[in-house]
Design an enzyme around this catalytic site. Sequence first.
Site, short mmCIF file in Angstrom:
data_model
loop_
_atom_site.label_atom_id
_atom_site.label_comp_id
_atom_site.label_asym_id
_atom_site.label_seq_id
_atom_site.Cartn_x
_atom_site.Cartn_y
_atom_site.Cartn_z
CD GLN A 116 51.51 0.36 -39.92
OE1 GLN A 116 51.06 0.42 -41.06
NE2 GLN A 116 51.22 1.27 -39.01
CB ALA A 137 48.73 -3.02 -44.46
CB SER A 142 48.63 -1.56 -41.06
OG SER A 142 48.21 -2.49 -40.09
CG HIS A 144 47.26 -4.45 -36.98
ND1 HIS A 144 46.81 -5.25 -35.95
CD2 HIS A 144 47.21 -5.21 -38.09
CE1 HIS A 144 46.51 -6.45 -36.42
NE2 HIS A 144 46.74 -6.45 -37.73
CG ASP A 151 46.08 -9.98 -36.94
OD1 ASP A 151 45.02 -9.53 -37.42
OD2 ASP A 151 47.19 -9.77 -37.46
CD GLU A 195 44.84 -10.72 -43.23
OE1 GLU A 195 44.59 -10.17 -42.12
OE2 GLU A 195 45.78 -10.38 -43.96
CD1 TRP A 197 44.87 -12.83 -38.83
CD2 TRP A 197 44.60 -14.72 -39.99
NE1 TRP A 197 45.56 -12.69 -40.01
CE2 TRP A 197 45.42 -13.84 -40.73
CE3 TRP A 197 44.31 -15.99 -40.52
CZ2 TRP A 197 45.94 -14.18 -41.99
CZ3 TRP A 197 44.81 -16.32 -41.77
CH2 TRP A 197 45.63 -15.43 -42.48
CG HIS A 198 42.53 -8.22 -39.41
ND1 HIS A 198 43.75 -7.61 -39.21
CD2 HIS A 198 41.64 -7.22 -39.52
CE1 HIS A 198 43.60 -6.31 -39.22
NE2 HIS A 198 42.31 -6.04 -39.40
#
Length: 225
Positions: A116, A137, A142, A144, A151, A195, A197-198
């Site tokens: 990150q 982020a 984040s 993730h 994503d 977003e 895609w997320h």
Amino acid sequence: MKKNILITLVILTTITLIGRGSLLTGLCNNKNDYIEKETRSEASYLMLANKDNPLDTNYKPDNMVKPKIQFLKNSTNEEKQMTKEAAIAIGELFKSAKNDNIKLIGTSAYRSYRTQISIFNKNVKEKGVDYANNYVALPGKSEHQTGLAIDVTNESRCFDKTSIEAQWLANNAHKFGFILRYPEGKEDITGYNYEPWHVRYVGKVVAAEIYKNNWTLEEYLEINN
């Protein structure tokens, strides 16, 4: 004699019925216990990671596996990992999309704290601080890092709300336990720009409720806590 036999039969019948009633009650309790267990399990998917709720620098989820989906060639081995439950679910989502003639490609799932840092600094350098703050982020903040987010993109690498892939994802992700984490019009709540895609795994029960009410994860947690 006959009277005694009749009394005995009544007693035995009553005992039998009571026994059956206890058994049925036991089955109902087991079912409730199962439902409660599933609800508790769903709660483990609701970890909140955002600008106000950072994760520990050393946090890394357990039971990480690689989902059976196609990733971009330049995706790292780290980015190809998700928690087991999320990995299974995203595999089912991709399979369903394929059945509908929609081709999705994974780009990035899990990202460690160290990764990150690199991503944020790279975006600041290449696209500026404002872009990085709106789309990337800060380290530790984040989703993730939870191992529950991913994503995705399409073959054209143009994954916006006008693409059929993005539209399919927005309309179907909840069926597999995912939510569109940063929806359009909710930027003031999520802290990030739209977003498409997320997506983030929260479990099918919660995903369905969030989708039905057009909520964000923040709104769901505020209402249900």
